[in-house]
Design a protein around this motif. Structure first.
Motif, PDB file in Angstrom:
ATOM      1  N   THR A  37       0.852  -1.189   0.000  1.00  0.00           N
ATOM      2  CA  THR A  37       0.000   0.000   0.000  1.00  0.00           C
ATOM      3  C   THR A  37       0.885   1.235   0.000  1.00  0.00           C
ATOM      4  O   THR A  37       1.826   1.331   0.789  1.00  0.00           O
ATOM      5  CB  THR A  37      -0.910   0.012   1.242  1.00  0.00           C
ATOM      6  N   PHE A  38       0.572   2.178  -0.848  1.00  0.00           N
ATOM      7  CA  PHE A  38       1.369   3.394  -0.991  1.00  0.00           C
ATOM      8  C   PHE A  38       0.626   4.607  -0.464  1.00  0.00           C
ATOM      9  O   PHE A  38      -0.596   4.673  -0.509  1.00  0.00           O
ATOM     10  CB  PHE A  38       1.724   3.618  -2.469  1.00  0.00           C
ATOM     11  N   ILE A  39       1.384   5.584  -0.003  1.00  0.00           N
ATOM     12  CA  ILE A  39       0.844   6.872   0.417  1.00  0.00           C
ATOM     13  C   ILE A  39       0.637   7.761  -0.804  1.00  0.00           C
ATOM     14  O   ILE A  39      -0.293   8.547  -0.868  1.00  0.00           O
ATOM     15  CB  ILE A  39       1.799   7.553   1.427  1.00  0.00           C
ATOM     16  N   SER A  40       1.534   7.617  -1.780  1.00  0.00           N
ATOM     17  CA  SER A  40       1.439   8.414  -3.006  1.00  0.00           C
ATOM     18  C   SER A  40       1.844   7.557  -4.189  1.00  0.00           C
ATOM     19  O   SER A  40       2.546   6.559  -4.036  1.00  0.00           O
ATOM     20  CB  SER A  40       2.341   9.646  -2.921  1.00  0.00           C
ATOM     21  N   GLU A  41       1.409   7.972  -5.353  1.00  0.00           N
ATOM     22  CA  GLU A  41       1.858   7.352  -6.592  1.00  0.00           C
ATOM     23  C   GLU A  41       3.100   8.100  -7.064  1.00  0.00           C
ATOM     24  O   GLU A  41       3.402   9.194  -6.567  1.00  0.00           O
ATOM     25  CB  GLU A  41       0.740   7.423  -7.630  1.00  0.00           C
ATOM     26  N   PRO A  42       3.836   7.537  -8.024  1.00  0.00           N
ATOM     27  CA  PRO A  42       5.011   8.243  -8.533  1.00  0.00           C
ATOM     28  C   PRO A  42       4.659   9.662  -8.999  1.00  0.00           C
ATOM     29  O   PRO A  42       3.667   9.858  -9.706  1.00  0.00           O
ATOM     30  CB  PRO A  42       5.472   7.370  -9.701  1.00  0.00           C
ATOM     31  N   THR A  43       5.466  10.612  -8.562  1.00  0.00           N
ATOM     32  CA  THR A  43       5.214  12.020  -8.830  1.00  0.00           C
ATOM     33  C   THR A  43       6.513  12.722  -9.174  1.00  0.00           C
ATOM     34  O   THR A  43       7.516  12.566  -8.468  1.00  0.00           O
ATOM     35  CB  THR A  43       4.611  12.705  -7.581  1.00  0.00           C
ATOM     36  N   ASP A  44       6.526  13.497 -10.254  1.00  0.00           N
ATOM     37  CA  ASP A  44       7.694  14.312 -10.584  1.00  0.00           C
ATOM     38  C   ASP A  44       7.833  15.439  -9.571  1.00  0.00           C
ATOM     39  O   ASP A  44       6.842  16.105  -9.241  1.00  0.00           O
ATOM     40  CB  ASP A  44       7.557  14.930 -11.977  1.00  0.00           C
ATOM     41  N   MET A  45       9.048  15.631  -9.097  1.00  0.00           N
ATOM     42  CA  MET A  45       9.372  16.733  -8.195  1.00  0.00           C
ATOM     43  C   MET A  45      10.471  17.556  -8.884  1.00  0.00           C
ATOM     44  O   MET A  45      11.657  17.388  -8.593  1.00  0.00           O
ATOM     45  CB  MET A  45       9.840  16.199  -6.839  1.00  0.00           C
ATOM     46  N   PRO A  46      10.099  18.432  -9.818  1.00  0.00           N
ATOM     47  CA  PRO A  46      11.089  19.154 -10.619  1.00  0.00           C
ATOM     48  C   PRO A  46      12.046  20.011  -9.805  1.00  0.00           C
ATOM     49  O   PRO A  46      13.198  20.186 -10.198  1.00  0.00           O
ATOM     50  CB  PRO A  46      10.245  20.021 -11.555  1.00  0.00           C
ATOM     51  N   ASP A  47      11.593  20.526  -8.666  1.00  0.00           N
ATOM     52  CA  ASP A  47      12.481  21.345  -7.825  1.00  0.00           C
ATOM     53  C   ASP A  47      13.542  20.496  -7.136  1.00  0.00           C
ATOM     54  O   ASP A  47      14.552  21.016  -6.664  1.00  0.00           O
ATOM     55  CB  ASP A  47      11.688  22.109  -6.768  1.00  0.00           C
ATOM     56  N   TRP A  48      13.304  19.205  -7.030  1.00  0.00           N
ATOM     57  CA  TRP A  48      14.259  18.290  -6.405  1.00  0.00           C
ATOM     58  C   TRP A  48      15.065  17.520  -7.441  1.00  0.00           C
ATOM     59  O   TRP A  48      16.032  16.852  -7.111  1.00  0.00           O
ATOM     60  CB  TRP A  48      13.549  17.274  -5.520  1.00  0.00           C
ATOM     61  N   GLY A  49      14.594  17.510  -8.697  1.00  0.00           N
ATOM     62  CA  GLY A  49      15.256  16.730  -9.730  1.00  0.00           C
ATOM     63  C   GLY A  49      15.008  15.233  -9.591  1.00  0.00           C
ATOM     64  O   GLY A  49      15.821  14.426 -10.017  1.00  0.00           O
TER      65      GLY A  49
END
Length: 86
Positions: A37-49
């Protein structure tokens, strides 16, 4: 101020153990197929690279899995910050 991670996860006191994986999307699919079970799905974080996802282990520890983003997906702010060191 609260970090983006804490904001997304709604817990200001969590610290995540972070692990780099070859492909966060493939890892998500493989672990989800095993019942994770996941808290979030894969997500781009452009500010973090990075492309990230979050889950909790059996002891409720916060786990972050990430894959570096391609440089063309970096935010302008990250690119400018990176240029200061080159």
């Amino acid at each position: 101020t609260r970090s983006v991670s804490a904001f997304l996860l709604n817990r200001s006191s969590d610290l995540a153990d972070s692990f780099s994986v070859d492909n966060v999307d493939e890892t998500f699919v493989a672990l989800k197929a095993k019942g994770v079970t996941f808290i979030s799905e894969p997500t781009d974080m452009p500010d973090w690279g990075m492309r990230t996802l979050y889950l909790r282990d059996t002891e409720e520890n916060l786990i972050e899995l990430f894959t570096p983003l391609a440089p063309e997906k970096f935010s302008q702010e990250l690119i400018e910050e990176d240029q200061k060191f080159h």
